[in-house]
Design a protein around this motif. Structure first.
Motif, PDB file in Angstrom:
ATOM      1  N   THR A 261      94.399  92.405  61.169  1.00 18.05           N
ATOM      2  CA  THR A 261      94.867  92.539  59.795  1.00 18.05           C
ATOM      3  C   THR A 261      94.168  93.717  59.124  1.00 18.05           C
ATOM      4  OG1 THR A 261      95.215  91.368  57.697  1.00 18.05           O
ATOM      5  CG2 THR A 261      93.150  90.942  58.832  1.00 18.05           C
ATOM      6  N   ALA A 262      94.787  94.247  58.098  1.00 16.54           N
ATOM      7  CA  ALA A 262      94.218  95.337  57.304  1.00 16.54           C
ATOM      8  C   ALA A 262      94.100  94.837  55.865  1.00 16.54           C
ATOM      9  CB  ALA A 262      95.088  96.583  57.379  1.00 16.54           C
ATOM     10  N   GLU A 263      92.889  94.499  55.457  1.00 15.20           N
ATOM     11  CA  GLU A 263      92.659  93.944  54.127  1.00 15.20           C
ATOM     12  C   GLU A 263      92.222  95.037  53.154  1.00 15.20           C
ATOM     13  OE1 GLU A 263      93.135  90.727  53.198  1.00 15.20           O
ATOM     14  OE2 GLU A 263      93.948  90.419  55.204  1.00 15.20           O
ATOM     15  N   PRO A 264      92.837  95.084  51.974  1.00 13.18           N
ATOM     16  CA  PRO A 264      92.432  96.109  50.991  1.00 13.18           C
ATOM     17  C   PRO A 264      91.055  95.805  50.408  1.00 13.18           C
ATOM     18  CG  PRO A 264      94.068  94.642  50.035  1.00 13.18           C
ATOM     19  CD  PRO A 264      93.924  94.248  51.485  1.00 13.18           C
ATOM     20  N   PHE A 265      90.340  96.854  50.076  1.00 14.50           N
ATOM     21  CA  PHE A 265      89.081  96.700  49.366  1.00 14.50           C
ATOM     22  C   PHE A 265      89.393  96.362  47.916  1.00 14.50           C
ATOM     23  CE2 PHE A 265      87.418  98.882  52.979  1.00 14.50           C
ATOM     24  CZ  PHE A 265      86.078  98.589  53.014  1.00 14.50           C
ATOM     25  N   ASP A 266      88.499  95.637  47.269  1.00 18.00           N
ATOM     26  CA  ASP A 266      88.670  95.296  45.856  1.00 18.00           C
ATOM     27  C   ASP A 266      88.299  96.513  45.007  1.00 18.00           C
ATOM     28  OD1 ASP A 266      88.604  94.297  43.270  1.00 18.00           O
ATOM     29  OD2 ASP A 266      87.586  92.452  43.849  1.00 18.00           O
ATOM     30  N   PRO A 267      89.257  97.104  44.291  1.00 17.94           N
ATOM     31  CA  PRO A 267      88.949  98.303  43.500  1.00 17.94           C
ATOM     32  C   PRO A 267      87.934  98.040  42.385  1.00 17.94           C
ATOM     33  CG  PRO A 267      91.175  97.527  43.029  1.00 17.94           C
ATOM     34  CD  PRO A 267      90.647  96.704  44.176  1.00 17.94           C
ATOM     35  N   ASP A 268      87.768  96.788  41.966  1.00 15.86           N
ATOM     36  CA  ASP A 268      86.779  96.471  40.934  1.00 15.86           C
ATOM     37  C   ASP A 268      85.354  96.642  41.441  1.00 15.86           C
ATOM     38  OD1 ASP A 268      88.781  95.858  39.120  1.00 15.86           O
ATOM     39  OD2 ASP A 268      88.756  93.721  39.605  1.00 15.86           O
ATOM     40  N   HIS A 269      85.176  96.684  42.769  1.00 16.56           N
ATOM     41  CA  HIS A 269      83.842  96.859  43.349  1.00 16.56           C
ATOM     42  C   HIS A 269      83.593  98.286  43.821  1.00 16.56           C
ATOM     43  CE1 HIS A 269      83.846  92.295  44.227  1.00 16.56           C
ATOM     44  NE2 HIS A 269      83.477  92.557  43.000  1.00 16.56           N
ATOM     45  N   GLU A 270      84.531  99.180  43.552  1.00 15.68           N
ATOM     46  CA  GLU A 270      84.354 100.577  43.972  1.00 15.68           C
ATOM     47  C   GLU A 270      83.321 101.255  43.089  1.00 15.68           C
ATOM     48  OE1 GLU A 270      86.905 104.650  44.760  1.00 15.68           O
ATOM     49  OE2 GLU A 270      87.899 102.887  43.973  1.00 15.68           O
ATOM     50  N   LEU A 271      82.461 102.036  43.721  1.00 18.71           N
ATOM     51  CA  LEU A 271      81.424 102.775  43.029  1.00 18.71           C
ATOM     52  C   LEU A 271      81.643 104.256  43.284  1.00 18.71           C
ATOM     53  CD1 LEU A 271      78.767 102.444  41.417  1.00 18.71           C
ATOM     54  CD2 LEU A 271      77.574 102.424  43.598  1.00 18.71           C
ATOM     55  N   SER A 272      81.580 105.040  42.242  1.00 21.58           N
ATOM     56  CA  SER A 272      81.734 106.489  42.383  1.00 21.58           C
ATOM     57  C   SER A 272      80.645 107.032  43.304  1.00 21.58           C
ATOM     58  CB  SER A 272      81.634 107.149  41.008  1.00 21.58           C
ATOM     59  OG  SER A 272      81.489 108.541  41.128  1.00 21.58           O
ATOM     60  N   TRP A 273      80.992 107.981  44.149  1.00 25.87           N
ATOM     61  CA  TRP A 273      80.023 108.585  45.065  1.00 25.87           C
ATOM     62  C   TRP A 273      78.830 109.147  44.306  1.00 25.87           C
ATOM     63  CZ3 TRP A 273      78.708 108.695  49.969  1.00 25.87           C
ATOM     64  CH2 TRP A 273      77.853 109.688  50.409  1.00 25.87           C
ATOM     65  N   ASP A 274      79.075 109.753  43.154  1.00 24.43           N
ATOM     66  CA  ASP A 274      77.993 110.343  42.356  1.00 24.43           C
ATOM     67  C   ASP A 274      77.006 109.296  41.847  1.00 24.43           C
ATOM     68  OD1 ASP A 274      79.011 112.891  42.730  1.00 24.43           O
ATOM     69  OD2 ASP A 274      80.210 112.805  40.895  1.00 24.43           O
ATOM     70  N   ASP A 275      77.408 108.030  41.800  1.00 23.92           N
ATOM     71  CA  ASP A 275      76.536 106.959  41.327  1.00 23.92           C
ATOM     72  C   ASP A 275      75.743 106.296  42.454  1.00 23.92           C
ATOM     73  OD1 ASP A 275      77.413 107.390  38.758  1.00 23.92           O
ATOM     74  OD2 ASP A 275      78.971 105.844  38.873  1.00 23.92           O
ATOM     75  N   THR A 276      75.826 106.819  43.656  1.00 23.25           N
ATOM     76  CA  THR A 276      75.083 106.253  44.785  1.00 23.25           C
ATOM     77  C   THR A 276      73.852 107.108  45.100  1.00 23.25           C
ATOM     78  OG1 THR A 276      76.207 107.483  46.539  1.00 23.25           O
ATOM     79  CG2 THR A 276      77.268 105.447  45.777  1.00 23.25           C
ATOM     80  N   TRP A 277      72.886 106.505  45.746  1.00 23.16           N
ATOM     81  CA  TRP A 277      71.685 107.268  46.147  1.00 23.16           C
ATOM     82  C   TRP A 277      72.014 108.293  47.228  1.00 23.16           C
ATOM     83  CZ3 TRP A 277      69.952 107.107  51.151  1.00 23.16           C
ATOM     84  CH2 TRP A 277      70.439 106.077  51.933  1.00 23.16           C
ATOM     85  N   LEU A 278      73.120 108.070  47.944  1.00 26.16           N
ATOM     86  CA  LEU A 278      73.508 109.004  49.006  1.00 26.16           C
ATOM     87  C   LEU A 278      73.922 110.360  48.452  1.00 26.16           C
ATOM     88  CD1 LEU A 278      75.548 106.565  51.219  1.00 26.16           C
ATOM     89  CD2 LEU A 278      73.353 107.614  51.795  1.00 26.16           C
ATOM     90  N   SER A 279      74.439 110.393  47.240  1.00 25.22           N
ATOM     91  CA  SER A 279      74.891 111.668  46.666  1.00 25.22           C
ATOM     92  C   SER A 279      73.741 112.611  46.396  1.00 25.22           C
ATOM     93  CB  SER A 279      75.671 111.407  45.370  1.00 25.22           C
ATOM     94  OG  SER A 279      74.806 110.927  44.357  1.00 25.22           O
ATOM     95  N   GLU A 280      72.524 112.082  46.336  1.00 28.12           N
ATOM     96  CA  GLU A 280      71.352 112.912  46.075  1.00 28.12           C
ATOM     97  C   GLU A 280      70.818 113.606  47.327  1.00 28.12           C
ATOM     98  OE1 GLU A 280      68.550 110.284  44.256  1.00 28.12           O
ATOM     99  OE2 GLU A 280      69.925 109.776  42.630  1.00 28.12           O
ATOM    100  N   ARG A 281      71.357 113.269  48.469  1.00 27.06           N
ATOM    101  CA  ARG A 281      70.858 113.846  49.719  1.00 27.06           C
ATOM    102  C   ARG A 281      71.539 115.142  50.039  1.00 27.06           C
ATOM    103  NH1 ARG A 281      68.495 110.087  53.871  1.00 27.06           N
ATOM    104  NH2 ARG A 281      67.306 108.789  52.515  1.00 27.06           N
TER     105      ARG A 281
END
Length: 57
Positions: free
Chosen positions: A37-57
């Motif tokens: 099956t292919a289950e959609p991700f919940d868009p309410d839990h999406e986080l902008s890339w710029d708001d993650t610690w990974l964007s600082e690398r």
């Protein structure tokens, strides 16, 4: 169990993610039978890339 039999209780394993029709979906496959099956991700839990610690690398 032959490849055509469908089990009553699936054991799901995540295989990864894909983009379908502009939506990100997680692919799940049963470890006991050929069902998937292919289950959609919940868009309410999406986080902008710029708001993650990974964007600082």
């Amino acid at each position: 169990m032959s490849g055509e039999e469908i089990c009553e209780t699936h054991v799901w394993a995540s295989l990864g993610v894909v983009s379908r029709q502009g939506a990100v979906r997680r692919i799940w496959e049963c470890e006991r039978c050929p069902v998937w099956t292919a289950e959609p991700f919940d868009p309410d839990h999406e986080l902008s890339w710029d708001d993650t610690w990974l964007s600082e690398r």
